[in-house]
Design an enzyme around this catalytic site. Structure first.
Site, short mmCIF file in Angstrom:
data_model
loop_
_atom_site.label_atom_id
_atom_site.label_comp_id
_atom_site.label_asym_id
_atom_site.label_seq_id
_atom_site.Cartn_x
_atom_site.Cartn_y
_atom_site.Cartn_z
N GLY A 1 0.83 -1.21 0.00
CA GLY A 1 0.00 0.00 0.00
C GLY A 1 0.85 1.25 0.00
N ALA A 2 1.88 1.26 -0.88
CA ALA A 2 2.84 2.38 -0.88
C ALA A 2 2.41 3.50 -1.83
CB ALA A 2 4.22 1.86 -1.28
N SER A 3 1.32 3.31 -2.55
CA SER A 3 0.96 4.31 -3.57
C SER A 3 0.40 5.59 -2.97
CB SER A 3 -0.07 3.71 -4.54
OG SER A 3 -1.09 3.04 -3.84
N ARG A 4 -0.16 5.48 -1.76
CA ARG A 4 -0.82 6.66 -1.18
C ARG A 4 -0.57 6.70 0.33
NH1 ARG A 4 -6.23 6.01 -1.33
NH2 ARG A 4 -6.28 3.92 -2.18
N ASN B 1 -2.68 -7.63 -5.27
CA ASN B 1 -3.75 -7.42 -4.29
C ASN B 1 -3.41 -8.27 -3.07
OD1 ASN B 1 -6.06 -7.56 -2.77
ND2 ASN B 1 -7.38 -8.26 -4.43
N VAL B 2 -3.08 -7.63 -1.95
CA VAL B 2 -2.63 -8.40 -0.78
C VAL B 2 -3.68 -9.39 -0.27
CG1 VAL B 2 -0.98 -6.63 -0.03
CG2 VAL B 2 -3.30 -6.65 0.94
N ASN C 1 1.33 -2.54 5.35
CA ASN C 1 0.61 -1.28 5.58
C ASN C 1 -0.73 -1.24 4.85
OD1 ASN C 1 0.41 1.87 5.87
ND2 ASN C 1 0.37 1.46 3.67
N SER D 1 -3.83 -0.16 14.27
CA SER D 1 -4.60 1.08 14.48
C SER D 1 -5.03 1.16 15.94
CB SER D 1 -5.85 1.07 13.61
OG SER D 1 -6.76 2.07 14.03
N TYR E 1 -13.00 -3.68 10.98
CA TYR E 1 -11.67 -3.04 10.99
C TYR E 1 -10.96 -3.27 12.33
CZ TYR E 1 -8.30 0.82 10.29
OH TYR E 1 -7.16 1.58 10.15
N LYS F 1 -7.45 -5.25 12.91
CA LYS F 1 -6.28 -4.56 13.47
C LYS F 1 -5.84 -5.18 14.80
CE LYS F 1 -5.69 -1.60 10.12
NZ LYS F 1 -4.47 -1.69 9.29
#
Ligand code: NAP
Length: 241
Positions: A9-12, A60-61, A87, A139, A152, A156
């Site tokens: 998830g390093a794109s954003r 896609n993880v 991430n 989180s 979620y 987490k």
């Protein structure tokens, strides 16, 4: 040759900041993304322009077969990453009474399943080298629970349990496994939340920045954290103590 850090998830958002920071700290970056190809390519271009090394990696993880295939191929071609930062994450918020099984499963599969698929694919070379750092982004919702986020919060909290168990499994191979648990951080994920209202719940009175999360990850990935494993580092402005 510089050591490799894989960031999912390093794109954003937070993942992007982690990739930039670890590149600055001298790592070659494998920048995973799911759909945002352009953003991932522009991140890698920025790292390369600053004198670093980075390549975008699409998978896609939540898809174990795809994740394993892509990672095994690149590990075979190059070598295994020394640092793996799980991430990538999503939300599908709603009260449990209204939540569909699909919303539950999508969040568990991405946030928790993703950690399993990605870490497992990278584990063997780490075990062989007797060296490595595994870092998961959890989180404050996984520590304290948050209404409207049973899926979620479960994913987490699951990451925390999984990391503690894995830390015990692989400590003898000199691999550490730790968790960073952010509070509210300004990214796309929270763009629809009432920021000023929520900031009042934070003892330090504001949302965190992506750079503040990246700094905690860089510490855990760096030489000064060599004796820390199985820990949860809250970076939350005091929201959860
Ligand atoms: P974000 O801005 O929404 O970015 C999410 C990133 O994850 C994107 O790069 C996205 O890739 C990637 N991603 C999503 N699903 C994926 C999948 N199935 N496979 C691969 N990549 C996937 O989120 P963020 O706020 O930076 O959050 C990053 C992490 O921090 C998450 O785990 C989140 O739960 C956690 N966190 C965030 C906050 C906060 O307040 N922002 C607080 C606590 C914890 P694409 O761009 O390709 O879609």
């Amino acid at each position: 040759m510089a050591r490799i850090a894989l960031v999912t998830g390093a794109s954003r958002g937070i993942g992007r900041a982690i990739a930039l920071r670890l590149a600055r700290d001298g790592f070659r970056i494998w920048a995973n993304y799911s759909g945002s190809q352009e953003a991932a390519e522009s991140l890698c271009a920025e790292i390369i322009a600053a004198g670093g090394s980075a390549k975008p990696l699409q998978f896609n993880v939540a898809d174990g077969e795809q994740t394993t295939r892509v990672l095994e191929a690149i590990i075979e071609e190059e070598e295994g990453p020394e640092v793996v930062v799980s991430n990538a994450g999503i939300t599908r918020d709603g009260l449990m009474a209204m939540m569909s099984a699909k919303e539950w499963q999508a969040v568990i599969d991405t946030n928790l399943g993703g950690f399993f698929h990605v870490t497992k694919a990278c584990l063997r070379p780490m075990l062989r080298k007797r060296n490595g750092r595994v870092i998961a982004i959890s989180s404050v919702s996984g520590e304290a629970g948050n209404a409207g986020q049973v899926n979620y919060s479960a994913s987490k909290a699951g990451l925390i349990g999984a990391c503690k168990a894995l830390a015990k499994e692989i400590a003898s191979r000199k691999i550490t496994v730790n968790v960073v648990a952010p509070g509210f951080v300004e990214t796309d994920m929270v763009k629809d939340l009432p920021k000023e209202e929520l900031a009042k719940q934070v003892p330090l009175g504001r949302f965190g920045t992506v750079q503040e999360i990246a700094a905690a990850v860089a510490f855990l990935a760096g030489p000064e954290a060599s004796y820390i494993t199985g820990q949860v580092l809250g970076v939350n402005g005091g929201m959860y103590m």
